[in-house]
Motif scaffolding. Structure first.
Motif, PDB file in Angstrom:
ATOM      1  N   ASN A 230      20.158   9.747  13.980  1.00 22.49           N
ATOM      2  CA  ASN A 230      20.986  11.241  14.668  1.00 22.49           C
ATOM      3  C   ASN A 230      19.688  12.044  15.047  1.00 22.49           C
ATOM      4  O   ASN A 230      18.868  12.684  14.282  1.00 22.49           O
ATOM      5  CB  ASN A 230      21.518  11.432  13.177  1.00 22.49           C
ATOM      6  CG  ASN A 230      22.539  10.254  12.732  1.00 22.49           C
ATOM      7  OD1 ASN A 230      21.727   9.714  12.248  1.00 22.49           O
ATOM      8  ND2 ASN A 230      24.007  10.005  12.792  1.00 22.49           N
ATOM      9  N   PRO A 231      20.073  12.751  16.018  1.00 20.70           N
ATOM     10  CA  PRO A 231      20.059  14.183  16.281  1.00 20.70           C
ATOM     11  C   PRO A 231      20.106  14.951  15.658  1.00 20.70           C
ATOM     12  O   PRO A 231      20.921  15.370  14.416  1.00 20.70           O
ATOM     13  CB  PRO A 231      20.439  14.431  17.819  1.00 20.70           C
ATOM     14  CG  PRO A 231      22.191  14.185  17.481  1.00 20.70           C
ATOM     15  CD  PRO A 231      21.420  12.613  16.520  1.00 20.70           C
ATOM     16  N   LEU A 232      19.834  16.205  15.845  1.00 17.38           N
ATOM     17  CA  LEU A 232      19.622  17.988  14.840  1.00 17.38           C
ATOM     18  C   LEU A 232      21.280  18.461  14.674  1.00 17.38           C
ATOM     19  O   LEU A 232      21.664  18.168  13.469  1.00 17.38           O
ATOM     20  CB  LEU A 232      18.646  18.576  15.154  1.00 17.38           C
ATOM     21  CG  LEU A 232      18.575  19.832  14.062  1.00 17.38           C
ATOM     22  CD1 LEU A 232      18.255  19.866  12.839  1.00 17.38           C
ATOM     23  CD2 LEU A 232      17.833  21.033  15.349  1.00 17.38           C
ATOM     24  N   LEU A 233      21.973  18.040  16.189  1.00 16.78           N
ATOM     25  CA  LEU A 233      23.138  18.931  15.983  1.00 16.78           C
ATOM     26  C   LEU A 233      23.983  17.959  16.498  1.00 16.78           C
ATOM     27  O   LEU A 233      23.693  16.927  17.162  1.00 16.78           O
ATOM     28  CB  LEU A 233      22.688  20.137  17.062  1.00 16.78           C
ATOM     29  CG  LEU A 233      21.497  21.409  16.766  1.00 16.78           C
ATOM     30  CD1 LEU A 233      21.703  22.562  17.323  1.00 16.78           C
ATOM     31  CD2 LEU A 233      21.361  21.916  15.350  1.00 16.78           C
TER      32      LEU A 233
ATOM     33  N   HIS B 148      26.912  14.209  16.314  1.00 20.14           N
ATOM     34  CA  HIS B 148      25.967  13.120  15.170  1.00 20.14           C
ATOM     35  C   HIS B 148      25.556  13.683  14.770  1.00 20.14           C
ATOM     36  O   HIS B 148      23.978  12.755  14.290  1.00 20.14           O
ATOM     37  CB  HIS B 148      25.594  11.958  16.090  1.00 20.14           C
ATOM     38  CG  HIS B 148      26.461  11.080  17.452  1.00 20.14           C
ATOM     39  ND1 HIS B 148      27.910  10.327  16.341  1.00 20.14           N
ATOM     40  CD2 HIS B 148      27.435  11.616  18.138  1.00 20.14           C
ATOM     41  CE1 HIS B 148      28.578   9.945  16.989  1.00 20.14           C
ATOM     42  NE2 HIS B 148      28.429  10.745  18.667  1.00 20.14           N
ATOM     43  N   GLY B 149      25.249  14.545  14.594  1.00 17.24           N
ATOM     44  CA  GLY B 149      23.810  15.260  13.928  1.00 17.24           C
ATOM     45  C   GLY B 149      23.710  15.424  12.170  1.00 17.24           C
ATOM     46  O   GLY B 149      24.689  15.031  11.590  1.00 17.24           O
ATOM     47  N   ALA B 150      22.890  16.330  11.969  1.00 19.57           N
ATOM     48  CA  ALA B 150      22.715  16.151  10.373  1.00 19.57           C
ATOM     49  C   ALA B 150      24.303  16.823   9.563  1.00 19.57           C
ATOM     50  O   ALA B 150      24.400  16.277   8.611  1.00 19.57           O
ATOM     51  CB  ALA B 150      21.809  17.068  10.708  1.00 19.57           C
TER      52      ALA B 150
ATOM     53  N   GLY C 143      19.629   2.652  12.800  1.00 18.15           N
ATOM     54  CA  GLY C 143      18.006   2.583  12.404  1.00 18.15           C
ATOM     55  C   GLY C 143      17.855   2.281  10.499  1.00 18.15           C
ATOM     56  O   GLY C 143      16.430   2.190  10.062  1.00 18.15           O
ATOM     57  N   LYS C 144      18.755   1.875   9.559  1.00 25.09           N
ATOM     58  CA  LYS C 144      18.913   1.943   8.648  1.00 25.09           C
ATOM     59  C   LYS C 144      17.761   0.419   8.154  1.00 25.09           C
ATOM     60  O   LYS C 144      18.233  -0.165   9.642  1.00 25.09           O
ATOM     61  CB  LYS C 144      19.946   2.017   7.714  1.00 25.09           C
ATOM     62  CG  LYS C 144      19.565   3.651   7.205  1.00 25.09           C
ATOM     63  CD  LYS C 144      21.147   3.866   6.408  1.00 25.09           C
ATOM     64  CE  LYS C 144      21.461   5.227   5.776  1.00 25.09           C
ATOM     65  NZ  LYS C 144      19.778   6.061   5.714  1.00 25.09           N
ATOM     66  N   LEU C 145      18.056   0.204   7.322  1.00 22.89           N
ATOM     67  CA  LEU C 145      16.912  -1.264   7.088  1.00 22.89           C
ATOM     68  C   LEU C 145      17.648  -2.182   7.034  1.00 22.89           C
ATOM     69  O   LEU C 145      17.421  -3.305   7.781  1.00 22.89           O
ATOM     70  CB  LEU C 145      16.982  -0.895   5.318  1.00 22.89           C
ATOM     71  CG  LEU C 145      16.130  -2.224   4.638  1.00 22.89           C
ATOM     72  CD1 LEU C 145      14.713  -2.086   5.473  1.00 22.89           C
ATOM     73  CD2 LEU C 145      16.697  -2.390   3.234  1.00 22.89           C
ATOM     74  N   ILE C 146      19.033  -2.390   6.740  1.00 29.21           N
ATOM     75  CA  ILE C 146      19.968  -3.673   7.216  1.00 29.21           C
ATOM     76  C   ILE C 146      19.764  -3.910   8.486  1.00 29.21           C
ATOM     77  O   ILE C 146      19.135  -4.913   8.766  1.00 29.21           O
ATOM     78  CB  ILE C 146      21.441  -3.493   6.497  1.00 29.21           C
ATOM     79  CG1 ILE C 146      21.466  -3.572   5.055  1.00 29.21           C
ATOM     80  CG2 ILE C 146      22.327  -4.345   7.585  1.00 29.21           C
ATOM     81  CD1 ILE C 146      22.790  -3.767   4.767  1.00 29.21           C
TER      82      ILE C 146
ATOM     83  N   VAL D 178      16.624  19.722  19.422  1.00 27.78           N
ATOM     84  CA  VAL D 178      17.628  19.443  19.373  1.00 27.78           C
ATOM     85  C   VAL D 178      18.585  18.183  19.888  1.00 27.78           C
ATOM     86  O   VAL D 178      19.600  17.858  19.068  1.00 27.78           O
ATOM     87  CB  VAL D 178      18.789  20.829  19.298  1.00 27.78           C
ATOM     88  CG1 VAL D 178      18.369  22.348  18.554  1.00 27.78           C
ATOM     89  CG2 VAL D 178      18.560  20.910  21.155  1.00 27.78           C
ATOM     90  N   THR D 179      17.617  17.699  20.522  1.00 26.96           N
ATOM     91  CA  THR D 179      18.414  16.020  21.411  1.00 26.96           C
ATOM     92  C   THR D 179      17.297  14.948  20.750  1.00 26.96           C
ATOM     93  O   THR D 179      17.731  13.641  20.382  1.00 26.96           O
ATOM     94  CB  THR D 179      18.788  16.034  22.216  1.00 26.96           C
ATOM     95  OG1 THR D 179      17.146  16.072  22.601  1.00 26.96           O
ATOM     96  CG2 THR D 179      19.472  16.972  22.420  1.00 26.96           C
ATOM     97  N   ALA D 180      16.663  15.367  20.339  1.00 28.37           N
ATOM     98  CA  ALA D 180      15.492  14.314  19.414  1.00 28.37           C
ATOM     99  C   ALA D 180      15.657  13.039  18.518  1.00 28.37           C
ATOM    100  O   ALA D 180      16.513  13.676  17.316  1.00 28.37           O
ATOM    101  CB  ALA D 180      14.343  14.763  19.327  1.00 28.37           C
ATOM    102  N   PRO D 181      16.166  12.289  18.816  1.00 35.04           N
ATOM    103  CA  PRO D 181      15.764  10.766  17.967  1.00 35.04           C
ATOM    104  C   PRO D 181      15.732  11.149  16.415  1.00 35.04           C
ATOM    105  O   PRO D 181      14.114  10.869  16.898  1.00 35.04           O
ATOM    106  CB  PRO D 181      15.779   9.632  18.996  1.00 35.04           C
ATOM    107  CG  PRO D 181      15.629   9.833  20.158  1.00 35.04           C
ATOM    108  CD  PRO D 181      14.874  10.817  20.190  1.00 35.04           C
ATOM    109  N   GLY D 182      16.109  11.127  15.701  1.00 31.98           N
ATOM    110  CA  GLY D 182      15.673  11.103  14.326  1.00 31.98           C
ATOM    111  C   GLY D 182      15.587  12.542  14.014  1.00 31.98           C
ATOM    112  O   GLY D 182      15.340  13.130  12.794  1.00 31.98           O
TER     113      GLY D 182
END
Length: 382
Positions: free
Chosen positions: A197-200, A203-205, A305-308, A246-250
């Motif tokens: 997810n991006p920062l903002l 879909h942000g934090a 991007g989670k473990l599953i 603000v748009t970087a993945p993660g």
């Protein structure tokens, strides 16, 4: 049959190791002769350090750091393996450190990542360390990593040049940073994020993860705006384009810590992918007949991007069926299949409700595994 059991932790109720043990125990009630390999995993969130210590060895170094609430200290560790240091964000500011009754808007606005900065600073102070890998996930904060960066010299300041208090809400008044964050030149920073997810934004934090930390709709709006304001000051301090941060993945991982550490020159990688590589999961799957994985909630966030997703994609590449045993399941069959999941099963549904499953997490997980063993064993297997 040869079964690889590779779960994540289950939302504060079971560690990955405890979950793997419960699944194996349940399976063996039906198929005692089946070979099971217990391979507890993590994706950068809670349990990241324990999993890597079990796989890599190394030295766990204790450190008392500032916790997420009111500056109260918590006990944490960082792991040293040769020249590499591993830090788990959740040990310093994990959601499990905030009691459920305190997960309210005021606390969501104030939770801090300061302890993470203290862990990073301690690792960086070791002259042998040249690489610090930070597991991002499972946090209680939505402060954009401001608390962590304050420890590294980038204290947020208001318009009068005074230090701001910790917490995401205070960042609405951020006019500048005291300076850029500073790490020794020899240290390369790696962000092992549990989500992309991006920062903002939508879909942000704040929008995605704020509610589970206690933020209501007003707090989410306030925190997202405050993070945007802070990001402007951070971009100026580190001479980066604001859009990049603000748009970087993660960037939205761990309450925005991802963006803060990217601003420090960090390299973003998949936490699940990193653990997959270091744990030898692929080698284990080469001779597997079936894979069992799981986490507390198999939902749409699991597909980011989670473990599953890492376990399922590795299984699918080998034509090995992958089953998910999760506390709760809200991912549809089509979406699960697209991620490489053969089938997903809910512990709470099998146990007759969330309350029943939470009353005995290990027992109900084992009972579900026992049930599935009767369904999925190869006909004629011992």
């Amino acid at each position: 049959m040869r079964i690889v059991i590779a779960p994540d932790s289950y939302g504060g109720t079971l560690s990955a190791t405890e979950a793997a043990t419960a699944i194996a125990e349940g399976w063996h009630r039906v198929a005692p002769a089946d070979e099971t390999l217990e391979l507890p995993l993590a994706d950068g969130g809670t349990g990241f350090l324990d999993v890597l210590h079990a796989v890599l060895g190394g030295e766990l170094l204790p450190l008392q750091v500032t916790g997420p609430l009111e500056g109260k200290p918590v006990s944490a560790h960082w792991l040293k393996v040769g020249e590499v240091a591993y830090v788990e964000v959740a040990q310093a500011c994990g959601l499990h450190l905030v009691p459920r009754e305190r997960r309210v808007p005021a606390v969501a606005r104030a939770a801090s990542s300061r302890g993470v900065g203290e862990l990073i600073a301690a690792a960086a102070a070791d002259p042998e360390v040249t690489r610090i890998v930070v597991g991002l996930g499972g946090s209680s904060n939505t402060d954009g990593g401001a608390g962590a960066l304050a420890v590294l010299g980038a204290q947020p300041l208001d318009g009068a040049g005074e230090p701001l208090p910790d917490g995401g809400a205070a960042l609405a008044r951020c006019a500048a940073l005291a300076g850029p964050p500073v790490l020794p030149a020899r240290v390369h920073l790696v962000l092992a994020a549990d989500v992309d997810n991006p920062l903002l934004g939508q879909h942000g934090a704040a929008a995605v993860f704020g509610p589970q930390k206690g933020a209501d709709a007003d707090a989410v709006t306030e925190l997202d705006a405050a993070l945007g304001h802070y990001a402007e000051a951070l971009a100026t301090a580190v001479h980066r384009e604001l859009t990049d941060l603000v748009t970087a993945p993660g960037g939205g991982a761990a309450g925005g810590l991802g963006a803060a550490l990217l601003a420090c020159g960090g390299e973003q990688v998949s936490g699940a992918g990193l653990v997959r590589e270091l744990s030898g999961l692929d080698t284990a799957l080469d001779s597997a007949d079936l894979v069992l994985t799981g986490e507390g909630s198999f939902d749409w966030q699991s597909l980011r991007g989670k473990l599953i997703t890492a376990v399922a994609s590795a299984s699918a590449a080998r034509g090995v069926p992958c089953l998910v045993l999760a506390g709760q399941v809200s991912v549809g069959r089509r979406e699960a299949a697209a991620a490489g999941v053969e089938a997903a099963y809910s512990v709470s549904e099998h146990a007759g409700g969330v309350e029943a499953s939470m009353a005995d997490p290990a027992g109900t997980l084992a009972a579900l595994a026992e049930h599935l063993a009767g369904q999925w064993r190869t006909p004629g297997s011992a």
